[in-house]
Design a protein around this motif. Sequence first.
Motif, short mmCIF file in Angstrom:
data_model
loop_
_atom_site.label_atom_id
_atom_site.label_comp_id
_atom_site.label_asym_id
_atom_site.label_seq_id
_atom_site.Cartn_x
_atom_site.Cartn_y
_atom_site.Cartn_z
N LEU A 5 70.49 -8.86 -45.98
CA LEU A 5 71.39 -9.95 -46.31
C LEU A 5 72.49 -9.46 -47.23
O LEU A 5 72.29 -8.52 -48.01
CB LEU A 5 70.64 -11.09 -46.99
N ASP A 7 75.36 -11.20 -50.01
CA ASP A 7 75.97 -12.35 -50.68
C ASP A 7 77.48 -12.13 -50.66
O ASP A 7 78.00 -11.26 -51.36
CB ASP A 7 75.45 -12.46 -52.12
N MET A 28 67.55 -9.15 -55.97
CA MET A 28 68.25 -8.85 -54.73
C MET A 28 67.40 -7.93 -53.84
O MET A 28 67.20 -8.21 -52.64
CB MET A 28 69.60 -8.19 -55.02
N VAL A 33 68.44 -8.50 -50.14
CA VAL A 33 69.89 -8.63 -50.31
C VAL A 33 70.44 -7.25 -50.66
O VAL A 33 70.26 -6.76 -51.77
CB VAL A 33 70.24 -9.67 -51.39
N ALA A 36 76.50 -7.36 -52.60
CA ALA A 36 77.19 -8.59 -53.00
C ALA A 36 78.66 -8.28 -53.21
O ALA A 36 79.03 -7.17 -53.63
CB ALA A 36 76.58 -9.15 -54.29
N PRO A 221 72.56 -13.71 -56.76
CA PRO A 221 72.68 -13.27 -55.38
C PRO A 221 71.37 -13.22 -54.59
O PRO A 221 71.38 -13.42 -53.38
CB PRO A 221 73.31 -11.88 -55.51
N ARG A 225 69.07 -15.70 -49.82
CA ARG A 225 68.02 -15.76 -48.79
C ARG A 225 67.72 -17.21 -48.42
O ARG A 225 67.49 -17.53 -47.24
CB ARG A 225 66.77 -15.07 -49.29
N THR A 247 75.37 -10.68 -41.94
CA THR A 247 75.64 -9.37 -42.54
C THR A 247 76.67 -8.61 -41.73
O THR A 247 77.61 -8.04 -42.28
CB THR A 247 74.33 -8.57 -42.67
#
Length: 262
Positions: A5, A7, A28, A33, A36, A221, A225, A247
Amino acid sequence: MLPMLVDSHCHLDFPELVAHIEDVRGLMQRNGVIGAICIGVTLDDLPRVLALSESFPEIVVTVGVHPEHTGDPEPGVKDLVALAQAPQIVGIGETGLDYYWHKDRPEWQRDRFRTHIRAARELGKPLVIHNRDATEDLLRVMVEEKAGEAGGVLHCFTESWDVAQQVLDLGFSISISGIVTFKNAAQVKDVARQVPLDRLLIETDAPYLAPTPFRGKLNQPGYVRYVAEEIARLRNIPFEEVAQATTENCFRIFPYARTRMM
């Protein structure tokens, strides 16, 4: 292996987050994640924003002056172009219009927005656009200034599906925040169901707008999710499909982010 992912919009340089940056990065990583985009809101912030990007490879940044900031010097096109030369500066913004805080609809806001669009077109970098209670003028300025030549994203989208279609027609993508998890956010949920998956991004706008079940607390961030999970539920598709699409969309709009995050 966790789905990856990104952010696409947060403010990691704000004191609430930067003071605990290692904890923020840890969450993250635990939530999949991989990166960001830290969004600039004033030119004075730029050294601090850039320092984060220089310290942490998973963070890229933008440069701009937010429409809420009234006391800041007005940047010219040449100023923004000069400031945006560093490769980790992947976009121009946060820019746009905000009539919620400026109900007299000052012309300076529209002038500032035009400057950012012109700089983005000259640079070939995408725009990160903010809109609050200013949809008609925002779309008009975008058309007049040929913002579609730069492209980019309408962040924290809260308008109707009709407005979303106009944004998409202008060549922009739409980013959904944690608001989509709120029970009363019917309009945002409707848009999240209908936006073509290849035009959709996700964000936190951290430290603001924490999603359910963290509503009212400090956002970060890692909580993006929960945005992806809610969109997957609304669309009745696997979470992994939302993660992969959003993404890839982010990397397409901000290509240098892929280089840094992958």
